[in-house]
Design a protein around this motif. Structure first.
Motif, PDB file in Angstrom:
ATOM      1  N   LEU A 110       0.851  -1.191   0.000  1.00 63.39           N
ATOM      2  CA  LEU A 110       0.000   0.000   0.000  1.00 63.39           C
ATOM      3  C   LEU A 110       0.882   1.236   0.000  1.00 63.39           C
ATOM      4  CD1 LEU A 110      -2.687  -0.961   2.691  1.00 63.39           C
ATOM      5  CD2 LEU A 110      -2.927  -1.062   0.198  1.00 63.39           C
ATOM      6  N   GLU A 111       0.742   2.075  -1.013  1.00 69.11           N
ATOM      7  CA  GLU A 111       1.529   3.314  -1.068  1.00 69.11           C
ATOM      8  C   GLU A 111       1.103   4.270   0.033  1.00 69.11           C
ATOM      9  OE1 GLU A 111       2.004   7.500  -1.735  1.00 69.11           O
ATOM     10  OE2 GLU A 111       0.103   6.457  -1.997  1.00 69.11           O
ATOM     11  N   SER A 112      -0.165   4.330   0.293  1.00 70.78           N
ATOM     12  CA  SER A 112      -0.715   5.118   1.387  1.00 70.78           C
ATOM     13  C   SER A 112      -1.723   4.228   2.109  1.00 70.78           C
ATOM     14  CB  SER A 112      -1.376   6.398   0.849  1.00 70.78           C
ATOM     15  OG  SER A 112      -2.328   6.094  -0.137  1.00 70.78           O
ATOM     16  N   MET A 113      -2.487   4.772   3.013  1.00 69.94           N
ATOM     17  CA  MET A 113      -3.459   3.999   3.805  1.00 69.94           C
ATOM     18  C   MET A 113      -2.781   3.000   4.735  1.00 69.94           C
ATOM     19  SD  MET A 113      -6.828   3.309   1.533  1.00 69.94           S
ATOM     20  CE  MET A 113      -6.161   1.909   0.668  1.00 69.94           C
ATOM     21  N   GLY A 306       2.685   0.328   3.593  1.00 64.69           N
ATOM     22  CA  GLY A 306       2.612  -0.913   4.354  1.00 64.69           C
ATOM     23  C   GLY A 306       2.679  -2.133   3.462  1.00 64.69           C
ATOM     24  N   VAL A 307       3.250  -3.188   3.996  1.00 66.08           N
ATOM     25  CA  VAL A 307       3.306  -4.484   3.320  1.00 66.08           C
ATOM     26  C   VAL A 307       2.201  -5.356   3.898  1.00 66.08           C
ATOM     27  CG1 VAL A 307       4.690  -6.557   2.900  1.00 66.08           C
ATOM     28  CG2 VAL A 307       5.777  -4.288   2.908  1.00 66.08           C
ATOM     29  N   LEU A 308       1.351  -5.901   3.063  1.00 65.75           N
ATOM     30  CA  LEU A 308       0.198  -6.658   3.557  1.00 65.75           C
ATOM     31  C   LEU A 308       0.617  -8.012   4.122  1.00 65.75           C
ATOM     32  CD1 LEU A 308      -2.412  -5.873   0.781  1.00 65.75           C
ATOM     33  CD2 LEU A 308      -2.187  -4.839   3.031  1.00 65.75           C
ATOM     34  N   SER A 309       0.032  -8.346   5.251  1.00 68.04           N
ATOM     35  CA  SER A 309       0.348  -9.628   5.886  1.00 68.04           C
ATOM     36  C   SER A 309      -0.147 -10.808   5.050  1.00 68.04           C
ATOM     37  CB  SER A 309      -0.257  -9.694   7.291  1.00 68.04           C
ATOM     38  OG  SER A 309      -1.673  -9.558   7.239  1.00 68.04           O
ATOM     39  N   ALA A 310      -1.154 -10.585   4.209  1.00 68.35           N
ATOM     40  CA  ALA A 310      -1.691 -11.652   3.355  1.00 68.35           C
ATOM     41  C   ALA A 310      -0.925 -11.785   2.039  1.00 68.35           C
ATOM     42  CB  ALA A 310      -3.169 -11.399   3.066  1.00 68.35           C
ATOM     43  N   LYS A 313       4.340 -12.105  -1.363  1.00 72.55           N
ATOM     44  CA  LYS A 313       5.607 -11.557  -1.870  1.00 72.55           C
ATOM     45  C   LYS A 313       6.174 -10.523  -0.909  1.00 72.55           C
ATOM     46  CE  LYS A 313       3.445 -12.175  -6.304  1.00 72.55           C
ATOM     47  NZ  LYS A 313       2.695 -11.482  -7.355  1.00 72.55           N
ATOM     48  N   GLN A 314       6.140 -10.844   0.369  1.00 76.09           N
ATOM     49  CA  GLN A 314       6.551  -9.890   1.377  1.00 76.09           C
ATOM     50  C   GLN A 314       8.027  -9.514   1.272  1.00 76.09           C
ATOM     51  OE1 GLN A 314       5.414 -11.014   5.350  1.00 76.09           O
ATOM     52  NE2 GLN A 314       3.292 -11.418   4.766  1.00 76.09           N
ATOM     53  N   ASP A 315       8.894 -10.444   0.932  1.00 73.03           N
ATOM     54  CA  ASP A 315      10.324 -10.128   0.852  1.00 73.03           C
ATOM     55  C   ASP A 315      10.578  -9.015  -0.154  1.00 73.03           C
ATOM     56  OD1 ASP A 315      10.846 -12.034   2.746  1.00 73.03           O
ATOM     57  OD2 ASP A 315      11.590 -13.548   1.347  1.00 73.03           O
ATOM     58  N   ALA A 316       9.989  -9.143  -1.333  1.00 76.03           N
ATOM     59  CA  ALA A 316      10.165  -8.121  -2.362  1.00 76.03           C
ATOM     60  C   ALA A 316       9.501  -6.804  -1.954  1.00 76.03           C
ATOM     61  CB  ALA A 316       9.592  -8.602  -3.689  1.00 76.03           C
ATOM     62  N   ALA A 317       8.358  -6.882  -1.293  1.00 79.03           N
ATOM     63  CA  ALA A 317       7.650  -5.680  -0.860  1.00 79.03           C
ATOM     64  C   ALA A 317       8.437  -4.936   0.219  1.00 79.03           C
ATOM     65  CB  ALA A 317       6.255  -6.048  -0.353  1.00 79.03           C
ATOM     66  N   PHE A 318       9.054  -5.673   1.141  1.00 76.29           N
ATOM     67  CA  PHE A 318       9.883  -5.030   2.152  1.00 76.29           C
ATOM     68  C   PHE A 318      11.132  -4.414   1.523  1.00 76.29           C
ATOM     69  CE2 PHE A 318       7.808  -7.784   5.531  1.00 76.29           C
ATOM     70  CZ  PHE A 318       7.211  -6.712   6.174  1.00 76.29           C
TER      71      PHE A 318
END
Length: 387
Positions: A110-113, A306-310, A313-318
């Motif tokens: 999420l870019e914002s929110m 924010g990086v979504l918990s669901a 692709k969390q590694d790339a998002a972080f």
């Protein structure tokens, strides 16, 4: 610039399929940086949601996404843009439903929110995964919702014409004196039409509040405390005859800046990003200057990603989140949209430092809780214009 009210995600998530269907049918369009359709299923593809104005769309599609893809060869970002966040409630409903059902929400970042999603428990913990968070300004960190990541900010400033004003007021008390001494040369937009006027009203009300009451009004909804705004509203009503044309309140943040451009007024509250970028585009007089007042300052805050918990692709998002907080990207954000950097100025080029020299981006005073702010706007309409 105003925050939208937080919705009850627990109820929305329980609706499950209905919320998901609504979002799929009416949600934002997905585009890549080049403007084509994108699919987020590939392992090296990230989907970023952005609900904002077109200047933020340009920032991402023309600067940030190409830069990240170049620095991370083989990674492709799909960009879902939602003008003004019109579908943000539907998008958050979809994310909440997917999280509850342990399904991929189709959005990774999420870019914002991030603040709203953090409050709803929808974000993955960035601890140990976003090393550059240690360099984020303390005020932005302190205001962050659970697991949200501040990456830029803005605040309301006092904009003025130096050839007309001379020595500008530096504090709220000095500003109030100046307004009465220079009738017709100051304006603020009605608070329900834009954040600059809203901030001015909040700042005057804050003058008469104790630190404890202010903190309570900032962090929660306490209608029983609203009587403590009466002195502030009386001060605002007392300024009516000193306003532009003896009580005209322009419509929207741009309304006051247009009066400043025409030199109908000499001073007004303005959002930092609108003011700085406006000088470059000609919407604001090039000779105009702006500063942050004190005791109290005008309000400001951060934009939280924010990086979504669901997300799968969390590694790339972080990695994207960490990259955004590097000095090069922070400087690019400041240059492109005049957004406050989320990191200390001493890490940025001299051109950026000089641009924000009088803005005091390290001082971002939060505003009232959104429900209290809504009540404040209604009370302003009853107590201030024409009184």
């Amino acid at each position: 610039m105003d925050r939208r009210r937080f919705i009850a995600f627990g109820i929305a998530a329980a609706a499950g399929t209905a919320g998901l269907t609504a979002c799929q049918g009416n949600g934002p369009g997905a585009t890549t940086a080049g403007g084509g359709s994108g699919g987020g299923g590939a392992k090296n593809a990230l989907t970023v949601y952005c609900g904002a104005d077109t200047n933020i769309q340009d920032l991402w599609t023309k600067t940030l996404i190409p830069g990240f893809e170049k620095a991370n060869q083989g990674t492709k970002i799909t960009f879902q843009f939602d003008l003004h966040g019109q579908n943000s409630d539907q998008v958050l409903n979809k994310i909440a439903a997917a999280t509850q059902q342990k399904k991929d929400p189709g959005i990774d970042f999420l870019e914002s929110m991030g603040d709203r999603a953090g409050e709803a428990g929808l974000l993955a913990d960035p601890s140990g995964k976003v090393a550059n968070l240690t360099g984020v300004l303390p005020d932005l960190q302190a205001a962050a919702a659970k697991n949200s990541i501040p990456y830029r900010g803005s605040s309301v400033l006092l904009a003025y014409l130096p050839d007309k004003v001379g020595t500008p007021p530096k504090s709220l008390d000095e500003l109030l004196v100046w307004i009465k001494k220079n009738p017709g040369k100051f304006a603020y937009n009605s608070p329900d039409t834009g954040g600059a006027g809203d901030s001015f009203v909040q700042t005057v009300l804050t003058k008469y509040l104790s630190a404890a009451d202010l903190k309570t009004m900032t962090t929660g909804y306490h209608k029983d405390l609203e009587g403590k705004w009466d002195k502030g509203f009386a001060t605002l009503a007392g300024l009516n005859t000193s306003m532009y044309q003896k009580g005209v309140y322009p419509n929207g943040n741009n309304g006051t800046l247009e009066l400043l451009l025409q030199k109908e007024i000499w001073m007004c509250p303005a959002w930092s990003d609108q003011f700085i970028s406006g000088r470059k585009s000609g919407v604001v007089p090039k000779e105009a200057e702006a500063l942050q007042i004190t005791d109290p300052s005008f309000t400001g805050g951060g934009t939280y990603a924010g990086v979504l918990s669901a997300s799968t692709k969390q590694d790339a998002a972080f990695k994207l989140a960490n990259w955004l907080l590097e000095p090069t990207q922070q400087a690019a954000i400041a240059t492109a949209i005049a957004g406050y950097p989320a990191i200390a100025m001493d890490k940025l080029p001299g051109t950026v430092k000089s641009e924000f020299a009088d803005a005091d981006p390290g001082n971002l005073r939060p505003g009232f809780n959104s429900d209290m702010d809504a009540d404040m706007k209604n009370l302003w309409q009853q107590k201030v214009p024409g009184n």
